[in-house]
Design an enzyme around this catalytic site. Structure first.
Site, PDB file in Angstrom:
ATOM      1  N   ILE A   1       0.899  -1.157   0.000  1.00  7.63           N
ATOM      2  CA  ILE A   1       0.000   0.000   0.000  1.00  7.63           C
ATOM      3  C   ILE A   1       0.936   1.203   0.000  1.00  7.63           C
ATOM      4  O   ILE A   1       1.512   1.557   1.019  1.00  7.63           O
ATOM      5  CB  ILE A   1      -0.932   0.016   1.216  1.00  7.63           C
ATOM      6  N   PRO A   2       1.148   1.822  -1.164  1.00  6.36           N
ATOM      7  CA  PRO A   2       2.295   2.724  -1.347  1.00  6.36           C
ATOM      8  C   PRO A   2       2.119   4.123  -0.762  1.00  6.36           C
ATOM      9  O   PRO A   2       2.098   5.123  -1.480  1.00  6.36           O
ATOM     10  CB  PRO A   2       2.448   2.762  -2.867  1.00  6.36           C
ATOM     11  N   CYS A   3       2.026   4.200   0.565  1.00  8.75           N
ATOM     12  CA  CYS A   3       1.914   5.509   1.195  1.00  8.75           C
ATOM     13  C   CYS A   3       3.179   6.336   1.000  1.00  8.75           C
ATOM     14  O   CYS A   3       3.155   7.565   1.148  1.00  8.75           O
ATOM     15  CB  CYS A   3       1.596   5.358   2.676  1.00  8.75           C
ATOM     16  N   HIS A   4       4.291   5.675   0.628  1.00 12.33           N
ATOM     17  CA  HIS A   4       5.533   6.415   0.388  1.00 12.33           C
ATOM     18  C   HIS A   4       5.440   7.303  -0.845  1.00 12.33           C
ATOM     19  O   HIS A   4       6.264   8.194  -1.029  1.00 12.33           O
ATOM     20  CB  HIS A   4       6.711   5.448   0.241  1.00 12.33           C
ATOM     21  N   ARG A   5       4.436   7.084  -1.698  1.00  6.88           N
ATOM     22  CA  ARG A   5       4.277   7.891  -2.916  1.00  6.88           C
ATOM     23  C   ARG A   5       3.457   9.153  -2.688  1.00  6.88           C
ATOM     24  O   ARG A   5       3.137   9.868  -3.642  1.00  6.88           O
ATOM     25  CB  ARG A   5       3.642   7.043  -4.020  1.00  6.88           C
TER      26      ARG A   5
END
Length: 278
Positions: free
Chosen positions: A246-250
């Site tokens: 779940i790409p919260c880093h983006r």
């Protein structure tokens, strides 16, 4: 690989701290106690780009351009509501929310296997049920066993009636494929999340941010028809239980600043530079 990441992280910290004067390759290599040749090869093999290119790839202006490019591509229809179909991210990740009954019984009758897996960005704590991965979190390089126990204890609080078992989840082989660039993914990975309706909406919206793209908290709020709820979106992102997939880093600030990250700003920068590398 983890030993390599520790050195890469140290290099990134040094590059960030001294970016205003553009340190030479020799200077950074000396800081890492490596030869210039070894450092260049190590960094380029890991990130796919040279250290000098890295200095350019995540500047504020570059980030602003990526935000502007991504703004019209966030689709809302598949990201809103628990009843909508799960959205695939890069054709290999889909989110499934627990049912109201499962939420109420807090994992009763569920077995959760957990272990630690190596990744390009350090050790990952991974836990999964037969329905999907339910927790992924980065561990630091020190006191791994102690951190593993702490993550397991936190997971038990999150799923208080589930049975936890310290053994590798069957999804680990599929997960390792994701870390191999240019390798085909044979089947999608399922994620099982437990959260409020709003949190799940936000986490599903994150799957619409393709690798190599960025979004802002405000753009995510608009994607779930909650304009003006950027702060609430930020809280939901901070509660994301599954790192990387779940790409919260983006998600970064509208100003182009990288912003915070549950597992450290330097790691966030490392992941983004790895993903943004051509």
């Amino acid at each position: 690989m983890n030993n390599h990441y520790a050195r890469i992280e140290k290099a990134i910290r040094y590059l960030n701290a001294n970016s205003d004067r553009q340190p030479s390759l020799t200077e950074v290599a000396d800081h890492l106690c490596l030869s210039e040749f070894h450092f260049q090869r190590l960094f380029s093999r890991w990130a796919g780009i040279s250290p000098k290119k890295y200095l350019q790839i995540l500047t504020v202006e570059r980030a602003k351009l990526l935000l502007a490019e991504h703004q019209p591509t966030l689709e809302t229809s598949a990201a809103v509501g628990l009843s909508s179909g799960s959205r695939l991210h890069d054709q290999f990740v889909n989110i499934e929310a627990v049912t109201p009954g499962e939420f109420k019984n807090c994992g009763a009758g569920t077995v959760i296997n957990y272990s630690v897996v190596d990744s390009p960005f350090g050790n990952l704590f991974v836990a999964a049920t037969e329905r999907g991965i339910c927790r992924m979190a980065f561990l630091s390089e020190n006191n791994t066993d102690q951190q593993l126990n702490a993550e397991a204890a936190d997971l038990q609080q999150y799923w208080p009636r589930a049975q936890l078992a310290h053994r590798p989840p069957p999804q680990l082989d599929d997960l390792q494929q994701l870390f191999q660039r240019n390798q085909p993914i044979e089947k999608p990975l399922s994620l099982l999340v437990r959260g409020t309706n709003f949190q799940v909406q936000v986490w599903r919206a994150l799957l619409s941010i393709n690798e190599g793209s960025l979004s802002s908290y405000g753009q995510i709020a608009e994607a779930i028809d909650r304009s003006g709820a950027a702060r609430a979106v930020g809280s939901a992102i901070a509660a994301n239980p599954i790192a990387l997939l779940i790409p919260c880093h983006r998600v970064i600030c509208q100003s182009g600043a990288i912003g915070g990250y549950r597992w450290g700003k330097t790691r966030k920068q490392a992941i983004l530079s790895w993903e943004l590398a051509p």
